[in-house]
Design a protein around this motif. Structure first.
Motif, mmCIF file in Angstrom:
data_model
loop_
_atom_site.group_PDB
_atom_site.id
_atom_site.type_symbol
_atom_site.label_atom_id
_atom_site.label_comp_id
_atom_site.label_asym_id
_atom_site.label_seq_id
_atom_site.Cartn_x
_atom_site.Cartn_y
_atom_site.Cartn_z
ATOM 1 N N MET A 49 0.880 -1.170 0.000
ATOM 2 C CA MET A 49 0.000 0.000 0.000
ATOM 3 C C MET A 49 0.914 1.215 0.000
ATOM 4 S SD MET A 49 -3.117 -1.109 0.014
ATOM 5 C CE MET A 49 -4.052 0.332 0.437
ATOM 6 N N GLN A 50 0.596 2.186 -0.829
ATOM 7 C CA GLN A 50 1.409 3.399 -0.883
ATOM 8 C C GLN A 50 0.496 4.611 -0.967
ATOM 9 O OE1 GLN A 50 3.824 3.023 -4.370
ATOM 10 N NE2 GLN A 50 2.110 3.176 -5.784
ATOM 11 N N GLY A 51 1.001 5.759 -0.521
ATOM 12 C CA GLY A 51 0.176 6.955 -0.574
ATOM 13 C C GLY A 51 0.876 8.172 -0.023
ATOM 14 N N LYS A 84 5.694 5.156 15.002
ATOM 15 C CA LYS A 84 5.199 4.456 13.815
ATOM 16 C C LYS A 84 5.551 2.973 13.848
ATOM 17 C CE LYS A 84 9.006 5.231 10.592
ATOM 18 N NZ LYS A 84 9.286 3.845 10.251
ATOM 19 N N PRO A 85 4.696 2.160 13.246
ATOM 20 C CA PRO A 85 5.006 0.735 13.137
ATOM 21 C C PRO A 85 6.261 0.528 12.279
ATOM 22 C CG PRO A 85 2.706 1.171 12.575
ATOM 23 C CD PRO A 85 3.385 2.489 12.706
ATOM 24 N N LYS A 86 7.001 -0.516 12.573
ATOM 25 C CA LYS A 86 8.236 -0.795 11.827
ATOM 26 C C LYS A 86 7.956 -1.075 10.359
ATOM 27 C CE LYS A 86 10.864 -2.295 15.747
ATOM 28 N NZ LYS A 86 11.856 -3.184 16.283
ATOM 29 N N SER A 87 6.785 -1.581 10.056
ATOM 30 C CA SER A 87 6.444 -1.915 8.670
ATOM 31 C C SER A 87 6.091 -0.684 7.840
ATOM 32 C CB SER A 87 5.278 -2.889 8.640
ATOM 33 O OG SER A 87 4.144 -2.308 9.261
ATOM 34 N N LEU A 88 5.848 0.442 8.488
ATOM 35 C CA LEU A 88 5.467 1.675 7.787
ATOM 36 C C LEU A 88 6.701 2.492 7.453
ATOM 37 C CD1 LEU A 88 3.306 3.726 6.839
ATOM 38 C CD2 LEU A 88 3.269 4.592 9.195
ATOM 39 N N ASN A 89 6.878 2.771 6.183
ATOM 40 C CA ASN A 89 7.987 3.611 5.730
ATOM 41 C C ASN A 89 7.443 4.975 5.365
ATOM 42 O OD1 ASN A 89 10.361 1.719 5.589
ATOM 43 N ND2 ASN A 89 8.829 0.578 4.415
ATOM 44 N N TYR A 130 4.585 4.035 2.491
ATOM 45 C CA TYR A 130 4.249 2.733 1.938
ATOM 46 C C TYR A 130 4.443 1.681 3.025
ATOM 47 C CZ TYR A 130 9.269 1.888 1.223
ATOM 48 O OH TYR A 130 10.623 1.719 1.405
ATOM 49 N N TYR A 131 3.689 0.602 2.892
ATOM 50 C CA TYR A 131 3.765 -0.484 3.860
ATOM 51 C C TYR A 131 3.221 -1.752 3.215
ATOM 52 C CZ TYR A 131 -1.173 0.703 4.547
ATOM 53 O OH TYR A 131 -2.500 0.977 4.359
ATOM 54 N N PRO A 132 3.653 -2.920 3.713
ATOM 55 C CA PRO A 132 3.118 -4.171 3.177
ATOM 56 C C PRO A 132 1.624 -4.277 3.464
ATOM 57 C CG PRO A 132 4.977 -4.583 4.652
ATOM 58 C CD PRO A 132 4.650 -3.131 4.742
ATOM 59 N N GLU A 133 0.890 -4.804 2.529
ATOM 60 C CA GLU A 133 -0.559 -4.940 2.685
ATOM 61 C C GLU A 133 -0.907 -5.755 3.931
ATOM 62 O OE1 GLU A 133 -4.422 -6.085 -0.024
ATOM 63 O OE2 GLU A 133 -2.518 -7.050 -0.454
ATOM 64 N N THR A 134 -0.046 -6.661 4.329
ATOM 65 C CA THR A 134 -0.301 -7.486 5.514
ATOM 66 C C THR A 134 -0.293 -6.663 6.802
ATOM 67 O OG1 THR A 134 2.059 -8.019 5.665
ATOM 68 C CG2 THR A 134 0.652 -9.576 4.457
ATOM 69 N N SER A 135 0.260 -5.468 6.768
ATOM 70 C CA SER A 135 0.314 -4.592 7.948
ATOM 71 C C SER A 135 -0.812 -3.572 7.961
ATOM 72 C CB SER A 135 1.659 -3.860 7.981
ATOM 73 O OG SER A 135 2.716 -4.754 8.045
ATOM 74 N N PHE A 191 -2.571 3.033 13.606
ATOM 75 C CA PHE A 191 -1.583 4.091 13.841
ATOM 76 C C PHE A 191 -2.038 5.419 13.246
ATOM 77 C CE2 PHE A 191 1.961 6.463 11.931
ATOM 78 C CZ PHE A 191 2.575 6.912 13.082
ATOM 79 N N PHE A 192 -2.454 5.410 11.976
ATOM 80 C CA PHE A 192 -2.901 6.646 11.334
ATOM 81 C C PHE A 192 -4.143 7.208 12.020
ATOM 82 C CE2 PHE A 192 -0.354 5.789 7.418
ATOM 83 C CZ PHE A 192 0.226 7.039 7.321
ATOM 84 N N SER A 193 -5.054 6.343 12.427
ATOM 85 C CA SER A 193 -6.261 6.808 13.119
ATOM 86 C C SER A 193 -5.911 7.517 14.420
ATOM 87 C CB SER A 193 -7.195 5.632 13.404
ATOM 88 O OG SER A 193 -7.671 5.093 12.204
#
Length: 140
Positions: A44-46, A69-74, A87-92, A99-101
């Motif tokens: 997922m990217q944005g 931030k979660p480690k999976s979130l760049n 961006y982050y893996p869809e599994t996360s 986190f964003f909420s």
């Protein structure tokens, strides 16, 4: 698919409105940030873009997001554009959505706090002005 879950509340209190990977975050019926995201393969990217009137929230957003931030979130930040790219893996997705909420909720609380603080300061200034007028009237 969006990084922010849709919330159900009255239109005046609506936090996020979603449409095809595009989210708008509101406070007091004012849009503060737009979030766009899309699926690209297994990622997922944005991006998050602050509205001009609320660009002052960008440093707070950046600091809070880097702190928890979660480690999976760049995340990559653009100070010139007052934007964040992610961006982050869809599994996360669930972890990143939470986190964003939470991050957006903190920003909304900050905007509301500043509005209330501004009103309190204005009221104090009016009170002080009235005191000066009263004192001057009593001295004459």
């Amino acid at each position: 698919m969006s990084a922010l879950p849709q919330t159900s509340s009255s239109p005046a209190q609506q936090v996020v409105s979603l449409a095809n990977g595009f989210s708008k975050v509101f406070v007091n019926q004012q849009e503060i940030v737009k979030i766009f995201n899309q699926k690209s393969g297994m990622v997922m990217q944005g991006m998050c873009k602050f509205e001009e009137k609320f660009e002052g929230l960008y440093p707070l957003f950046r600091g809070l997001s880097e702190a928890g931030k979660p480690k999976s979130l760049n995340l990559r930040f653009s100070s010139v554009e007052k934007s964040a790219y992610f961006y982050y893996p869809e599994t996360s997705h669930v972890e990143v959505s939470l986190f964003f909420s939470e991050l957006i909720l903190l920003l909304q609380k900050e905007v509301k706090f500043k509005k209330i603080l501004k009103e309190v300061i204005l009221n104090q200034n009016h009170f002080k002005s009235e005191q000066v007028l009263l004192q001057n009237a009593m001295m004459d």
